[in-house]
Design a protein around this motif. Structure first.
Motif, mmCIF file in Angstrom:
data_model
loop_
_atom_site.group_PDB
_atom_site.id
_atom_site.type_symbol
_atom_site.label_atom_id
_atom_site.label_comp_id
_atom_site.label_asym_id
_atom_site.label_seq_id
_atom_site.Cartn_x
_atom_site.Cartn_y
_atom_site.Cartn_z
ATOM 1 N N VAL A 111 -7.905 -11.703 -0.542
ATOM 2 C CA VAL A 111 -8.082 -12.548 0.705
ATOM 3 C C VAL A 111 -8.972 -11.455 1.713
ATOM 4 O O VAL A 111 -8.477 -10.318 2.214
ATOM 5 C CB VAL A 111 -6.474 -12.256 1.374
ATOM 6 N N GLY A 112 -10.052 -12.014 1.886
ATOM 7 C CA GLY A 112 -10.872 -11.259 2.851
ATOM 8 C C GLY A 112 -11.260 -9.926 1.987
ATOM 9 O O GLY A 112 -11.716 -9.908 0.880
ATOM 10 N N GLY A 113 -11.038 -8.888 2.717
ATOM 11 C CA GLY A 113 -11.238 -7.611 2.146
ATOM 12 C C GLY A 113 -10.011 -6.897 1.158
ATOM 13 O O GLY A 113 -10.380 -5.830 0.615
ATOM 14 N N VAL A 114 -8.970 -7.686 1.326
ATOM 15 C CA VAL A 114 -7.838 -7.604 0.494
ATOM 16 C C VAL A 114 -7.739 -7.617 -1.090
ATOM 17 O O VAL A 114 -8.274 -9.001 -1.204
ATOM 18 C CB VAL A 114 -6.700 -7.738 1.091
ATOM 19 N N VAL A 115 -7.805 -6.844 -2.101
ATOM 20 C CA VAL A 115 -7.906 -7.193 -3.334
ATOM 21 C C VAL A 115 -6.114 -6.790 -3.799
ATOM 22 O O VAL A 115 -6.016 -5.652 -3.833
ATOM 23 C CB VAL A 115 -8.782 -6.649 -4.206
ATOM 24 N N LEU A 116 -5.639 -7.633 -4.108
ATOM 25 C CA LEU A 116 -4.298 -7.392 -4.734
ATOM 26 C C LEU A 116 -3.806 -7.857 -6.149
ATOM 27 O O LEU A 116 -4.121 -8.999 -6.510
ATOM 28 C CB LEU A 116 -2.992 -8.213 -3.846
ATOM 29 N N GLN A 117 -3.223 -6.817 -7.158
ATOM 30 C CA GLN A 117 -2.852 -7.248 -8.374
ATOM 31 C C GLN A 117 -1.627 -7.196 -8.447
ATOM 32 O O GLN A 117 -0.687 -6.678 -7.998
ATOM 33 C CB GLN A 117 -3.376 -5.810 -9.212
ATOM 34 N N LEU A 136 -5.543 -2.975 -4.873
ATOM 35 C CA LEU A 136 -6.720 -2.489 -5.281
ATOM 36 C C LEU A 136 -7.922 -2.002 -4.159
ATOM 37 O O LEU A 136 -8.639 -1.073 -4.267
ATOM 38 C CB LEU A 136 -7.302 -3.360 -6.335
ATOM 39 N N ASP A 137 -7.826 -2.721 -2.970
ATOM 40 C CA ASP A 137 -8.642 -2.658 -2.144
ATOM 41 C C ASP A 137 -8.356 -3.345 -0.647
ATOM 42 O O ASP A 137 -7.511 -4.177 -0.636
ATOM 43 C CB ASP A 137 -10.294 -3.179 -2.364
ATOM 44 N N ALA A 138 -8.569 -2.646 0.450
ATOM 45 C CA ALA A 138 -8.229 -2.993 1.877
ATOM 46 C C ALA A 138 -9.061 -2.067 2.659
ATOM 47 O O ALA A 138 -9.238 -1.069 2.590
ATOM 48 C CB ALA A 138 -6.636 -2.731 1.858
#
Length: 638
Positions: A111-117, A136-138
C-alpha cells in the motif's frame, strides 16, 4: 520462488484467485480454510473452525475472517474482501503483491510505501490459529487495525442477524473474549503486543458465498463484528494475532508461532505437498484417533478410513498412527456390521464393504511391517466376527448365497461406495452381488486363512472363486459384470472390476486381469483417475455440476475419482511390471499441476469425466492423497 506461488496479476484476477482455496487442519480437529486472497466463497470457510462437542458432533465456524486496515498519515487502506450482492467490498485484494505457501500461507500486501507480510498457521495440538503480521517496509508511522468477523454456527449452517447475540465481552491479556451464544466455548482474541480494543458492535448483512450459490444452497449470511484492535507497528516488527478457545500468554505467541513453523513439512515439491496434506487428515481428540475423509465438509467415514489409512501412514513409515486409528475404529465393529459414518447413537450402518476394507487395511499393515502377531493376538476376533456375521446374515439383506457369493441390498438403500441417493432413491442401487464386494470377500477369506489356517475359510474361498468366475466373467466381452442379481447381469463398464486385478488374493488368471485392465484403460482412465462409467453408456454424465440433485446424479455416473487410480496402478504393475513403470510415472507427473489448483497443495475429491477434467467436490480428500502416495510407493518398489 516457492513451489506454489501466485503473482499479482493472478491474485487481482477474481475469476482466477477465487477458485484457489487453502485448507490447513490440526490434530485437535480444527481447520482454517479460505481462498488465496482471503475472500470466503463457502459457508465452510473460516479462520477458526473448531469442534464443539458439548453442542454436537459437527465443526463450528467461530472466526469467519479478519479485515485488516493499514492507517498512515490519517488515510485508511482496508486489505479485506467480502462478496455482497452485486459487488465486492472492500477490494483489498488489489493491494496483494505475492502469495507463496512455503512452508505456510504467506501473503504480501503493498500500500504505497507500506509492505505488509501476513502468515497464517494453526497450532498443532490446540484449538488455536495465529496470524503473524510483519511490516517489511514503511516510510512513516503506521497503524494496523484488525476487525474480526464472528459467526458462531455449525459449518453446515449460516448465521443470521439476531437480537439475542451476547455482545458482552471479557478482557483477557492483550485482548478480549467473546461467547456469542451460551452453548459455545468462549473465543479469546489476543495480540502479542499491547493494543487498544475499540468496541463498535455491528452486523454485516448478506455476505455471499459464491460456491454455495453455484451448488444450489442458501448462500447469504450475516456476520457479527464486535469492534476492532488497533496498534502501532514499526518497520521490521512482527506482531502475532491469536484466536483460540483458551487464553494464551501474549508473551509466548511468537515462540508458539515459531515452534509450529518448525513442525511443518516443506511444501517445496509434489511429494512433500502430498506428505504435508496426508498429516492433515489425522485427528486426535481425547483417546480417539481418526481419519477425516475430506475437507472442508466431511467427517470421518469407515470405508474411507480403511481405504486411505495405509497410504496416509504406512507409506510414510508411520506404523504407530496406523495402529492408533485401527484401535479406535475397531471398537465400533459389531459382528458383521460396521459404522460407515458416525459412532454410538449416531451410527449409520449402511455399508457392505467397509468391513471388507478392514481386512485389506490389515493386509497392507502386514505387507509393510511383517507384523502378523499384532493382527492375530489383538484383532483376529474382529475379523472372524465379520465373516461369521456375514454367514449368519445381517441387516439390509446382507447374506452369503449357497454359491458362496456375498449378496446385499434392499430398495432405497445403497450399500457400496457408489452410495449417492437423491429424492428418487439410490442413483446406483447395485442390489445383488456387486463385483468389487465379492472380490474383497474372496480376498478377506484368503487372508483370514493365511492368518489362521482354518479349513472352513479355505473351503469357502474356493467356492467363492469358482462362483465368481462363473457369475461375473465373460470371455466374449473380456471383462467382469458390475453387479449380478437373480441371474441378471449389468455389463456397464465401471471401475469396480479393477479391484479383482489389484487385491493380493484374486480369483482371476493373469490373462483375465490383463483383459480387464485394457478395458478400463480404454474406457475409464483419465489423467486424474478413473471414470465411474464409460462415456459410451447413455447414463454417462461428463460434468459434475448444478444443484445437489444434479450433482448426485453425476457422482458415480462418469465423474472421475483419483483414489481408484491406486488399484488400477497396482493391478497394472502386477501384470506389466517394469514395462508399465513409464506410463504410471507419467500419470503421477501429470498431477503436479493440481497443486496450484482448487485445493492448494492437495488433491480434490473428484474431477469432471470430460476434459479438461476440472476439480470438483471437496477440495482435499483423504483417499485421493493416500492413493497417490501409495502409487508412488508401488513404483519405488519396482
Amino acid at each position: 520462488m516457492s513451489y506454489i506461488h501466485f503473482d499479482k496479476t493472478e491474485l487481482i484476477n477474481l475469476n482466477y484467485s477465487l477458485e484457489k482455496e487453502t485448507i490447513r487442519s490440526n490434530r485437535s480437529g480444527c481447520y482454517t480454510s479460505t481462498t488465496i486472497i482471503g475472500c470466503n466463497t463457502r459457508k465452510y470457510h473460516g479462520l477458526l473452525v473448531a469442534p464443539q462437542p458439548q453442542i454436537d458432533s459437527q465443526l463450528h465456524v467461530l472466526l469467519s475472517t479478519i479485515h485488516e486496515t493499514v492507517i498512515q498519515r490519517g488515510a485508511s487502506f482496508n486489505l479485506g474482501i467480502s462478496k455482497y450482492p452485486g459487488n465486492y467490498s472492500p477490494r483489498g485484494h488489489k493491494y496483494l503483491e505475492d502469495y507463496s505457501s512455503e512452508p505456510i500461507p504467506n501473503l504480501i500486501y503493498r500500500v504505497g510505501g507500506v509492505v505488509l507480510q501476513k502468515e497464517i498457521i494453526l497450532d498443532t495440538t490446540a484449538d488455536r490459529m495465529m496470524i503473524k503480521y510483519t511490516l517489511l517496509d514503511a516510510h512513516s508511522p503506521t497503524t494496523l487495525r484488525l476487525s474480526p468477523y464472528l459467526a458462531f454456527r455449525g459449518y453446515h449452517a449460516l448465521s443470521k442477524a439476531n437480537t439475542y447475540v451476547n455482545k458482552k465481552y471479557l478482557k483477557v491479556p492483550n485482548g478480549v473474549q467473546f461467547k456469542l451464544y451460551d452453548a459455545y466455548s468462549p473465543l479469546s482474541l489476543q495480540v502479542s503486543k499491547e493494543n487498544e480494543f475499540v468496541p463498535a458492535p455491528d452486523w454485516y448483512y448478506n455476505i455471499e458465498y459464491i460456491q454455495e450459490k453455484e451448488r444450489g444452497y442458501d448462500y447469504q449470511e450475516d456476520l457479527y463484528v464486535p469492534g476492532f484492535f488497533e496498534f502501532n507497528i514499526e518497520k521490521g516488527e512482527s506482531v502475532i494475532f491469536s484466536a483460540g478457545l483458551e487464553d494464551a500468554d501474549p508473551k509466548s505467541l511468537k515462540e508458539a508461532f515459531d515452534r509450529e513453523l518448525k513442525r511443518r513439512t516443506p511444501r517445496d515439491n509434489f511429494e512433500n505437498c502430498l506428505r504435508n496434506s496426508a498429516g492433515q487428515f489425522i485427528s486426535r481428540r481425547g483417546d480417539e484417533t481418526r481419519v477425516i475423509a475430506g475437507y472442508p465438509w466431511f467427517g470421518w467415514w469407515g470405508r474411507d478410513t480403511f481405504i486411505s489409512l495405509p497410504g496416509l501412514t504406512l507409506t510414510l513409515g508411520d506404523k504407530d498412527t496406523f495402529l492408533e486409528v485401527m484401535q479406535t475404529m475397531s471398537k465400533d465393529i459389531n459382528g458383521a456390521m460396521f459404522p460407515n459414518v458416525g459412532s454410538g447413537v449416531e451410527t449409520n450402518l449402511k455399508t457392505i464393504d467397509a468391513q471388507l476394507w478392514y481386512f485389506w487395511a490389515w493386509q497392507q499393515y502386514e505387507k509393510f511391517t511383517g507384523d502378523k502377531a499384532t493382527i492375530i493376538n489383538e484383532y483376529l476376533h474382529k475379523l472372524k466376527g465379520i465373516i461369521e456375521g456375514f454367514l449368519a446374515g445381517a441387516d439390509f439383506n446382507i447374506k452369503v448365497l449357497d454359491n458362496g457369493l456375498l449378496y446385499g441390498g434392499q430398495k432405497g438403500v445403497a450399500l457400496t461406495w457408489m452410495d449417492a441417493v437423491t429424492s428418487d432413491g439410490p442413483v446406483t442401487p447395485r442390489i445383488g452381488c456387486p463385483v468389487e464386494i465379492n472380490a474383497l470377500w474372496y480376498n478377506a477369506l484368503c487372508f483370514y486363512h493365511e492368518l489362521t489356517g482354518e479349513d472352513f475359510a479355505k473351503e469357502l474361498a474356493d467356492k467363492v472363486k469358482t462362483s465368481f468366475l462363473e457369475t461375473f466373467w465373460s470371455s466374449e466381452k473380456g471383462y467382469l459384470a458390475d453387479v449380478v442379481n437373480d441371474g441378471k447381469k449389468d455389463w456397464s463398464i465401471r471401475p469396480n472390476m479393477v479391484f479383482a486385478t489389484s487385491l493380493h488374493y484374486s480369483p482371476l488368471k493373469d490373462t483375465q486381469k490383463a483383459a480387464i485392465l485394457e478395458v478400463v484403460k480404454l474406457n475409464l482412465l483419465t489423467p486424474r483417475g478413473l471414470r465411474t462409467l464409460a462415456p459410451s453408456n447413455p447414463d454417462y454424465k461428463g460434468y459434475y455440476q448444478g444443484n445437489q440433485y444434479q450433482r448426485d446424479n453425476a457422482y458415480h455416473q462418469g465423474t472421475v475419482w483419483p483414489w481408484l487410480l491406486g488399484h488400477f496402478v497396482e493391478g497394472y504393475l502386477k501384470i506389466h511390471g517394469k514395462s508399465g513403470k513409464n506410463m504410471i510415472e507419467k500419470l503421477i507427473l501429470g498431477f503436479d499441476d493440481t497443486m496450484s489448483q482448487y485445493g492448494v497443495g492437495t488433491i480434490a475429491e473428484i474431477y469432471d469425466g470430460d476434459p479438461p477434467h476440472r476439480p470438483k467436490g471437496a477440495i482435499s480428500q483423504a483417499w485421493s492423497v493416500a492413493e497417490l502416495l501409495r502409487i508412488m510407493h508401488l513404483v519405488s518398489q519396482l
